[in-house]
Every structure is written in structure tokens, then in C-alpha cells.
Design an enzyme around this catalytic site. Structure first.
Site, PDB file in Angstrom:
ATOM      1  CB  ILE A 440       6.129   4.837  -5.800  1.00 55.01           C
ATOM      2  CG1 ILE A 440       6.380   3.456  -6.414  1.00 55.01           C
ATOM      3  CG2 ILE A 440       5.401   4.669  -4.487  1.00 55.01           C
ATOM      4  CD1 ILE A 440       5.147   2.736  -6.922  1.00 55.01           C
ATOM      5  CD1 TRP A 570       5.036   5.457  10.951  1.00 53.28           C
ATOM      6  CD2 TRP A 570       5.367   6.421   8.976  1.00 53.28           C
ATOM      7  NE1 TRP A 570       5.403   4.480  10.059  1.00 53.28           N
ATOM      8  CE2 TRP A 570       5.616   5.042   8.837  1.00 53.28           C
ATOM      9  CE3 TRP A 570       5.522   7.244   7.850  1.00 53.28           C
ATOM     10  CZ2 TRP A 570       6.010   4.452   7.627  1.00 53.28           C
ATOM     11  CZ3 TRP A 570       5.906   6.661   6.647  1.00 53.28           C
ATOM     12  CH2 TRP A 570       6.153   5.280   6.540  1.00 53.28           C
ATOM     13  CB  CYS A 652       7.308   0.098   0.481  1.00 57.79           C
ATOM     14  SG  CYS A 652       7.015   1.543   1.464  1.00 57.79           S
ATOM     15  CG  HIS A 703      16.022   0.513  -0.888  1.00 57.74           C
ATOM     16  ND1 HIS A 703      14.930  -0.296  -1.076  1.00 57.74           N
ATOM     17  CD2 HIS A 703      15.641   1.440   0.019  1.00 57.74           C
ATOM     18  CE1 HIS A 703      13.933   0.119  -0.303  1.00 57.74           C
ATOM     19  NE2 HIS A 703      14.347   1.166   0.372  1.00 57.74           N
TER      20      HIS A 703
END
Ligand code: GLN
Ligand code: ZN
Length: 763
Positions: A440, A570, A652, A703
Site C-alpha cells: 500500500i 484532515w 482503509c 495492525h
């Protein structure tokens, strides 16, 4: 006199003291009593600051060790069995932390509770977990203790709690199907008595006003929920010796407005920044309720146009007298703490800004002006001057950008050929096998990388040495990807600290603060850039790195950009033009970068849009318009390339059902998404839509430090192949690898490539 109050103040501290203390406590470097002390002094400091600014009531209950909803779950005893079986014991601080993070200095570790986005903000709350037979009780005393503390400091405390309907709506449980499942409403019978006890406790403490937050009133609510309001608030108000202020924010009440106005509460707060309810409808239906209005934006950093607010307020003041209250639009949780600390911002820009502390000063100016207090005149004039200067500043408007934006309508939003033709040309150019493998974008960020970046920024490392180090890192990353035999390589993003900050620093129109932190979740804070002016790209941003990476290998290297919507989403965005225009300016800058990458020989270019879904408006009726410009910006940025240049995008999250049409409209040649934890089930949306382009469903969760199993990944891909044509599928992880260690990455990617090889044999 106008009553001034605040819906909530940021708890992290001007220097992120809370973060530091909490993390030290988790690490075992701080005693619990010391931690408690830090919390107490932060609360006291913030109350004093609010009282000094002239507020009549200070919020209590806006403080949280991790999250305010989690605090309230603990107060209500909503603690899943895996954290605490004993149902009569108080809920301890470590239990609260274990619910948030799975572990704490004491107590047995257990799977942490889920976290999710707080409405359409970048804050995340801990989702309450309800059992079907959930019981409620007062299980934690801290809120009542804080009320005592505030009184002891000489303040008039206004406790802030989530309303029962909002609390249930934000919860989840195995026996409930989604946020608005009306079965949750059956819990009201056991929940309301505990709310009544809580209100009684406040009354016994001498509290006059309680703020009950019901932000779900700005959402599209099913009838069953809307109808419950009257019943619930009848029961609460009848029992309460406190006055109840019902607070709503993040939007207008629209079809819920009359419901809210009918409730037997003593006051109603409306967000006047994001909401546009007709006050002409509100005032006649108020009865003797207080009307609290929020004209000062709790979610952005610009100074308020107080004259405009006053224009709206003066007539209301005549009608309502002292029943007109003022507050910021929503809790200041979403604002940075104190602009005064920003010693590096140039003064012109600084004079346009307002952080939490300054917003309270604005509130006082507004209140003073409304009350005819001439001592605020100088402050009002200064505010006026600053805003006027901002309107005229040549730092904001760049005629070149203005012209280009005006002409952007003429720019085609379509690739030259449809996907079927493009992909054939791309296959010819790239010569990829079936089930191509890629990543990614980011690779592990080591301590050396971080140190090099920091030293370069502070001038301790010169350009040549910095470039040298980054190139070494890129070379290592390319070599490594060749070793594990990936098909489409990346340069690894070593030079990026953050996917938005990196681009913001290279684009005109952005500025960064030193201390403008905002809580994202728990102890994690983010420092969003401020987009203050027209966005332009003075020079190429990523080309040199991509070109260097490509020079090291015969395999295609994927150029890596952050998409326009994500950059917008953001950041703190300017409020003097529509968001869509700012987004288009970013898109145009990225378009140039895409074309420069292509010209430099980069054949595959990825534009990440992980925040596309986050930007969805709270009301469904507004989705279409947003998605139209969001998709338009992505296309504007990407379609200028030749057919054989392959455009990737990455997202994601795991909800595509309701936006699949927009996802398809992006017309990216390849989309990579997070799917491993959903067992490929989220591909159903793509199957049902007959999604036509290539897709890389993530085959392992980045993760987790665990090495994913080859056969597991093959199985997942087989599940994907049941839903989508095999020849459309790519093999890749769920997301970037920057938080992993190199040791973990090697095995994981080698296994992933093995899985792809097995899949190819099965063809
Ligand atoms: N390219 C980015 C990375 O790999 C994408 C990050 C993201 O999706 N949030 O880190
Ligand atoms: Zn991702």
C-alpha cells in the site's frame, strides 16, 4: 445580562500534559495518585480559564482520561463481563483503561472495546457494549467529585452528560442490529431510573443547570427514536430538581426541531455554524425555555465574524431577554487549546485565528456587545480589523490559482478510453502476472529514519546528507521487495512523517502550528495543517524520490500521493470559500504531480483516499452533493494520464455498500481496500454492483505483528474469487506497513507472495 457558557473545553492541556501523564502511567512510570493529580490540576486550570474569560457556568464532565463516552459508560456500570464480573463494585480507573486499550497497570488483559468516529469529526469514542439484559447503576463517583471540586474553586458547575437516547444510539450489542435498532429502546426502562438518580445527585450537590447532550437530533432518526424523545424527557424532567439544557450540535435539527421544542426541558442549544434552523420557527415555540446559540465555531480555527453574529442576535435579544444564552457551536474538544503559544506563526496569519481559549474571549466580546457594555468596543474593533485584513490579504488569493480554478470546468473528467481498453494497454506495458502483488505504500519507519527527518528539519542534518540517507532507505526497500518478488514496488515513504503533513509542507496555502494539537482518540493527538489560502504546487513533491526508486529496478515502481479529499478532510479548512473549491485547488496541484510522475517514467500512480468516506455529511440528503464533488476532485487529479498509465487508489475502511457507486465513479484502474478482518464479506458490495475495475482486497491485517499464514491468505483470495472475476484481483496487505517492524514485514510479505503463486497455479 447574557448568560455565557461552554459546551466543553479540550482536556489534553496546552502542552498535551494529559497525554504525557496517561502514557507515563500506562508505562509504569507514574503512580495513579500522581496521574490523578495531573487530571485535577488540568481541570482546575481549565475552569479558571473559562471563568476568567467571563463565563457564567463552567462545564464539568468534559474531562476524560481517555474518552467522555467511556467515562459515562463506567459511571453507568456498562462494563462488559470480560473486564469486571463483580456487579456491585465501583468501576476503577484501570478497568476504564482496560476497556479502552485492553490492558492497564492492574487487572487482567482482555480484548479492548471498539472505537469509532464521533459523528463527522476526527475524534473517536469508545463504543458502549450493551448486553441484551444490560443493567445500569451508578458505578463511578468521579463526575460527582469533580462537581464538588468545581464548587470548591468557586465556580458554578454545569455537569455535561450524554442524553439517554444519544447514549443508546452510539452503543452496540450482540442483540442489536446497527445504531438505530429500535430494540435498544427497550433498555430505556432500566436506564431512565439511573439517569434520574444521577440528576438527583447533582441537585443534592446544589447544581442549577445540567447540560444533556443529544447530538443525534441532527441525524436522520427513525420514527421510533424520534417518538421516544417526549417520553424520555417527560420522565427526566418530572424528577429533576435541576434545570435541563438540551444541547445539540454538528448540524441543524430540521425534521427533529419540533420534537426538541416540545420537550419539557429548560433550555435548548443550537449550533448556528453548521445548523440553519429557522429561528423564526423556534422562538414562538420556545415557551419559557432558554435558547442557547452557538455562533463561534468549535470545529475550526478562524476568528468569528462577530458583527454578523450580532446582527442575528440583537432582535432575538429583544424578544428573549435573559433567556438568550451564548456558547460556542459545540464542545471545544475539536479545537486546539491556545493560540498564544504560537510564537512561530507570522503575525498577520495569527491575527486571523482563534483556538479554544481565544474562542472564549470572542464569546465574551459577543456577550458584552449584546449587553451594551462599551468596554468591549476596542476588542470588537480589533476583531473587525483582523477580519477585514484577512479579506484583503494578498497571501490568500493567488490570481493564477483563481484563473485555473475558474477554467477547471473545461478540463475533461474522463480518461481517454474506457477501463477495458486501458487495462489491456496497461497489461501490455507492465507485463504483470495473474494475481499481481503489491503493497500500500509505506514500509517500516525505523528510529534512524525518524531521527534523520527530525535532524534535517532542525537543520542538524544538511540537504545532501539527508537525501543520501533517504536514498539509502529507498534502495534497501527496493532491494527487499525484489527479494520477496513483489510485482509492483513502492519507494517506501521514508521521507514522510504523515501522509497529509508531507504534502501540506510542500504546497502553498498551507501553514503548520507548533502546538495546535487536537485529541483524536485516547492519548493520541493530531496537529492538522491549516489551509489558509489558495493552494498551489511550487514544484514537484515526490518525483525525485519515485524516479530514484524506479532507477534501481526493472519492475514498475508505484508513485504515491495523498488524494485531495483526504488532504482536505484532515486539515483545518479555510471558511471563506466552499470546501469543494479548496478541494479542487488541491486536486489541480495533484494533477500536475501525477503528470510529472508520468513524464518521469512512473507507470503506476496511487492516490490514497482513506478519508473519502469520513467526509460524508451527517444527513443522507446531503450525500449526493458531497460525493459529486469528491469524485470530481479525484478524477480531476487523475484523468490527465495516458491509457497505459495505471491509476491506483487505496481506502482503509470496511463500509462500501452505501457508497459503491461513487467508488466505481472514481474509475481508478485498481483499488486496494481493507478486507482481511471482514473475511472478504465486504466484497459483496462490489459483487452486487458488478464492480468493473481491478481490486486488491487486503489479505492480511497490518495492525497485527503476527505472520499471516499462506493457506489462510489463499483461502481469503478464493473467497474473493467467488465474488469477483479472478483476472480482476490483486494481492496486497490491508494498509501501509509503517507501524510494523522489518522483521515482521519480511515473513508476512514472503508468505503473501507465496500465496499469490499458489493462486496462479490454480488458474
Ligand atoms: N500510502 C499510505 C501508507 O501506506 C496509505 C496510508 C493509509 O491508508 N492511511 O502508509
Ligand atoms: Zn490504509
Amino acid at each position: 445580562m447574557t448568560t455565557l457558557h461552554n459546551l466543553g473545553f479540550p482536556r489534553i492541556g496546552a502542552r498535551r500534559e494529559l497525554k504525557q501523564a496517561v502514557e507515563a502511567y500506562w508505562a509504569g512510570d507514574l503512580q495513579q495518585t500522581e496521574l490523578e493529580h495531573v487530571g485535577k490540576s488540568l481541570r482546575e486550570r481549565h475552569w479558571a480559564l473559562q471563568a476568567d474569560a467571563g463565563l457564567d457556568l463552567v462545564p464539568v464532565g468534559d474531562f476524560a482520561w481517555y474518552d467522555q463516552i467511556l467515562e459515562f459508560s463506567c459511571l453507568l456500570g456498562v462494563v462488559p463481563n470480560r473486564f469486571q464480573q463483580d456487579n456491585d463494585q465501583p468501576v476503577s480507573l484501570d478497568t476504564l483503561f482496560r476497556m479502552a486499550r485492553g490492558r492497564a497497570p492492574s487487572g487482567t488483559p482482555a480484548a479492548a472495546c471498539e472505537m469509532t468516529k464521533w459523528f463527522d469529526t476526527n475524534y473517536h469514542y469508545i463504543v458502549p457494549e450493551l448486553a441484551a439484559d444490560q443493567t445500569f447503576r451508578i458505578a463511578r463517583e468521579s463526575l460527582f467529585e469533580q462537581v464538588e471540586d468545581a464548587k470548591a474553586q468557586g465556580h458554578a458547575p454545569k455537569p455535561v452528560i450524554p442524553g439517554p437516547l444519544t447514549y443508546l444510539y452510539l452503543s452496540k450489542g450482540e442483540s442489536f442490529d446497527g445504531a438505530d435498532d429500535s430494540n435498544k429502546l427497550t433498555l430505556l426502562d432500566s436506564l431512565i431510573p439511573v439517569y434520574r438518580q444521577i440528576l438527583q445527585r447533582f441537585a443534592d450537590q446544589g447544581v442549577e443547570w445540567v447540560q444533556i447532550d443529544e447530538p443525534i437530533l441532527v441525524l436522520d432518526l427513525p420514527d421510533s427514536w424520534q417518538r421516544s424523545y417526549l417520553r424520555v424527557y417527560d420522565q427526566l424532567a418530572a424528577a429533576s430538581d435541576c434545570q435541563l439544557l438540551l444541547a445539540t450540535y454538528f448540524g441543524g435539527l430540521e425534521n427533529n426541531l419540533f420534537t426538541a421544542l416540545e420537550l419539557p426541558v429548560d433550555g435548548l442549544h443550537l449550533d448556528r455554524v453548521r445548523g440553519n434552523d429557522d429561528l423564526g420557527q423556534v422562538v414562538p415555540r420556545l415557551g419559557d425555555k432558554v435558547l442557547s446559540l452557538g455562533y463561534i465555531n468549535g470545529r475550526n480555527i478562524w476568528r468569528t465574524d462577530l458583527d454578523a453574529a450580532l446582527d442575528a442576535l440583537i432582535a432575538l435579544r429583544n424578544e428573549l431577554g435573559d433567556r438568550l444564552w451564548l456558547a460556542p457551536s459545540c464542545s471545544l474538544l475539536h479545537s486546539p487549546v491556545d493560540l498564544d503559544q504560537e510564537d512561530k506563526l507570522y503575525s498577520e496569519l495569527k491575527s486571523w485565528l482563534s483556538f479554544a481559549k481565544q474562542k472564549l474571549q470572542e464569546l465574551a466580546l459577543l456577550g458584552g456587545a449584546l449587553d451594551g457594555d462599551s468596554s468591549v468596543n476596542a476588542g470588537l474593533q480589533a476583531q473587525r480589523d483582523a477580519l477585514q485584513a484577512r479579506g484583503l490579504s494578498n497571501r490568500i488569493h493567488n490570481p493564477v490559482v483563481g484563473k485555473r480554478l475558474a477554467a477547471a470546468g473545461e478540463v475533461s473528467r474522463d480518461r481517454h478510453s474506457p477501463f477495458a481498453e486501458r487495462i489491456a494497454r496497461q497489461q501490455q506495458a507492465l507485463q504483470l502476472p495473474a494475481f499481481p502483488t503489491t503493497t500500500i505504500g509505506s514500509f517500516p519507519q525505523t528510529r534512524e529514519i525518524r531521527t534523520a527527518r527530525r535532524d534535517w528539519k532542525t537543520g542538524r542534518l544538511d540537504d545532501a546528507n539527508y537525501t543520501q540517507q533517504m536514498k539509502q532507505e529507498i534502495a534497501r526497500c527496493i532491494r527487499y521487495q525484489e527479494e520477496v518478488e513483489l510485482d509492483v514496488l513502492v519507494h517506501g515513504e521514508a521521507e514522510r512523517n504523515d501522509m497529509v503533513e508531507y504534502f501540506g509542507e510542500l504546497l502553498d496555502g498551507f501553514v503548520f502550528t507548533r502546538f495546535g494539537w487536537v485529541q483524536s482518540y485516547g492519548s493520541r493527538c493530531v496537529k492538522p495543517p491549516i489551509i489558509f489560502g489558495d493552494v498551489q504546487r511550487p514544484e514537484a513533491m515526490t518525483v525525485a524520490w519515485a524516479e530514484y526508486a524506479q532507477s534501481l529496478t526493472d519492475k514498475p515502481v508505484k508513485g504515491m500521493l495523498t488524494g485531495p479529499v483526504t488532504i482536505l478532510q484532515w486539515s483545518f479548512v479555510r471558511d471563506d470559500q466552499p470546501r469543494a473549491d479548496t478541494c479542487r485547488q488541491i486536486a489541480l496541484a495533484l494533477r500536475d504531480e501525477v503528470q510529472d510522475l508520468e513524464a518521469a517514467g512512473i507507470q503506476v500512480i496511487q492516490i490514497d483516499e482513506p478519508a473519502l468516506r469520513e467526509g460524508l455529511p451527517l444527513r443522507k440528503a446531503d450525500w449526493g452533493q458531497y460525493l459529486d464533488w469528491a469524485v470530481d476532485c479525484f478524477r480531476l487529479a487523475t484523468v490527465g494520464v495516458a491509457d497505459d498509465t495505471q491509476i491506483h487508489t487505496h481506502m482503509c475502511y470496511s463500509e462500501f455498500n452505501d457508497i459503491i457507486e461513487a467508488i466505481a465513479a472514481l474509475d481508478a484502474d485498481v483499488i486496494t481496500i481493507e478486507t482481511s478482518r471482514s473475511n472478504m464479506e465486504l466484497l459483496d458490495a462490489f459483487r452486487d454492483f458488478q464492480y468493473p475495475n481491478d481490486i486488491g482486497p487486503g489479505v492480511y491485517d497490518i495492525h497485527s505483528p503476527n505472520e499471516p499464514d499462506v493457506s489462510w491468505m489463499v483461502q481469503l483470495m478464493e473467497k474473493a474469487a467467488e465474488r469477483l472475476p479472478r483476472e480482476r484481483l490483486w494481492v496486497n496487505p490491508d494498509c501501509g506497513l509503517k507501524t510494523r517492524k522489518w522483521e515482521e514485514t519480511r515473513g508476512a510479505l514472503a508468505n503473501m507472495v507465496d500465496a499469490a503463486k499458489q493462486l496462479r497455479e490454480a488458474v
